[in-house]
Design an enzyme around this catalytic site. Structure first.
Site, PDB file in Angstrom:
ATOM      1  N   SER A 132       0.838  -1.192   0.000  1.00 53.74           N
ATOM      2  CA  SER A 132       0.000   0.000   0.000  1.00 53.74           C
ATOM      3  C   SER A 132       0.873   1.243   0.000  1.00 53.74           C
ATOM      4  O   SER A 132       2.016   1.218   0.486  1.00 53.74           O
ATOM      5  CB  SER A 132      -0.900   0.020   1.240  1.00 53.74           C
ATOM      6  OG  SER A 132      -1.556   1.267   1.369  1.00 53.74           O
ATOM      7  N   TYR A 155      -0.676  -1.002  10.872  1.00 50.83           N
ATOM      8  CA  TYR A 155      -1.033  -1.360   9.500  1.00 50.83           C
ATOM      9  C   TYR A 155      -0.015  -0.772   8.521  1.00 50.83           C
ATOM     10  O   TYR A 155       0.438  -1.454   7.596  1.00 50.83           O
ATOM     11  CB  TYR A 155      -2.430  -0.860   9.169  1.00 50.83           C
ATOM     12  CG  TYR A 155      -2.864  -1.154   7.750  1.00 50.83           C
ATOM     13  CD1 TYR A 155      -3.252  -2.435   7.374  1.00 50.83           C
ATOM     14  CD2 TYR A 155      -2.892  -0.147   6.781  1.00 50.83           C
ATOM     15  CE1 TYR A 155      -3.650  -2.715   6.066  1.00 50.83           C
ATOM     16  CE2 TYR A 155      -3.281  -0.416   5.483  1.00 50.83           C
ATOM     17  CZ  TYR A 155      -3.660  -1.698   5.123  1.00 50.83           C
ATOM     18  OH  TYR A 155      -4.037  -1.967   3.828  1.00 50.83           O
ATOM     19  N   LYS A 185       2.549  -2.914   5.897  1.00 45.35           N
ATOM     20  CA  LYS A 185       2.653  -2.719   4.447  1.00 45.35           C
ATOM     21  C   LYS A 185       4.100  -2.430   4.041  1.00 45.35           C
ATOM     22  O   LYS A 185       4.503  -2.779   2.921  1.00 45.35           O
ATOM     23  CB  LYS A 185       1.724  -1.589   4.008  1.00 45.35           C
ATOM     24  CG  LYS A 185       0.239  -1.889   4.200  1.00 45.35           C
ATOM     25  CD  LYS A 185      -0.260  -2.954   3.231  1.00 45.35           C
ATOM     26  CE  LYS A 185      -0.443  -4.313   3.810  1.00 45.35           C
ATOM     27  NZ  LYS A 185      -0.960  -5.310   2.852  1.00 45.35           N
TER      28      LYS A 185
END
Length: 336
Positions: free
Chosen positions: A173, A207, A211
């Site tokens: 991401s 998070y 990534k």
């Protein structure tokens, strides 16, 4: 590369996306998290290109069964759902054993599954394996899956011509640009550091960290495959993709959505948002053995500065070494 939230991110979300359909006849595809969202839309689009078989690796088998029927309606009959919970080492190992023993080839592995808990937490949530949930699901589970499927990927590569080389596509991401990766400042095994409360900030930061781990792992996996003494390893393509901000059409159009109005205006729906997934998976120009490319908007871009130079190399090697240690595997296990 730096990627500013206020300038670069909105501009990136407005770039038109395009990917040409390919003939996937004779190919077997595996999509993790293919029962919903961008994973399901990717499967639907790929199904229209005529692969021999699609396997959805899913944690929720009820929604997976519904996804199978939805994909079959788009023109392919041979679609199956296999259970896979990436927050469980036992589940991942059972899945890879089943796949390797099935005799199926594996031409495209789209490692799409991931988790972002929406509930705030003051402490990390640990899995039954004792690792922080987001890191185990998004990073450790992906790593164990790809390593565990090497026997099948090698078998597929041995039969492949230059147009059929197996591809491993790891979904990261653009949020990896925005983490300072503070756990890396602590000594000891990096994964174990991330399991502890001393490194915990919140689910969003973790998070972002996960990534970035996807980037480091994908880069080092590609490097190790090229250094391998097994010739088939040198024919396995590894790519990393960023889908950007993607939401369902219903959420984008819902004024009561938890997503702020400004973000809803920038978000792509699943039909558009899956295109970089597809590009890295099928486009003839995407991915060559030995070149681990990070794709955004169906084009190669440079990942975050933290991944570059000598410091990036050292951190990537640390992520690789510490990941293998907690997974309980060695490079010897894969004959590298």
């Amino acid at each position: 590369m730096k990627f500013d939230r206020e300038i670069d991110f909105p501009a990136s979300q407005k770039v038109p996306l395009h990917v040409d359909a390919q003939n996937l006849q004779g190919k077997t595809l595996l999509i993790t998290g293919g029962n919903s969202g961008i994973g399901l839309e990717s499967a639907k689009q790929l199904a229209k290109m005529g692969p021999d078989k699609i396997i959805l690796a899913c944690r929720n088998m009820e929604t997976a069964a519904q996804a199978v029927e939805a994909i079959k309606a788009d023109g392919i009959e041979d679609v199956e759902a296999w259970e896979l919970d990436q927050s469980s080492f036992d589940s991942v190992k059972a899945f890879t054993k089943r796949y390797n023993e099935s005799g199926l080839d594996l031409h495209i592995l789209l490692a799409n599954a991931g988790v972002l808990p929406m509930k705030a937490s003051r402490t990390p949530e640990l899995t039954n394996d004792g690792h922080e949930l987001i890191v185990e699901t998004n990073h450790l589970g992906t790593a164990l899956l790809t390593l565990g499927l090497l026997p099948t990927l090698r078998r597929t590569a041995a039969k492949a011509n230059e147009h059929q080389l197996p591809r491993v596509v790891i979904v990261s991401s653009d949020v990896h640009y925005w983490t300072e990766f503070s756990p890396s400042k602590q000594e000891g095994n990096l994964i174990k550091v991330m399991d502890s409360e001393t490194s915990w900030e919140d689910v969003i930061v973790r998070y972002y960290d996960s990534k970035l781990l996807n980037i480091f792992y994908g880069q080092e996996l590609g490097k190790k495959l090229q250094q391998s003494q097994i010739k088939e390893d040198k024919q396995i393509v590894v790519s990393i993709v960023n889908p950007g901000l993607v939401r369902s059409r219903a959420e984008i159009e819902d004024p009561n959505s938890r997503l702020p109005a400004g973000m809803r205006e920038l978000a792509r729906d699943y039909t558009q948002g899956c295109k970089t997934h597809l590009f890295a998976s099928i486009d003839p120009s995407a991915g060559k053995p030995g070149e681990v490319v990070y794709y955004t908007n169906c084009a190669p871009v440079e990942p975050a500065d933290i991944t570059l130079g000598k410091e990036g190399d050292a951190l990537r090697e640390r992520v690789w070494k510490d990941t293998l240690q907690v997974l309980g595997v060695t490079v010897q296990d894969f004959q590298w």
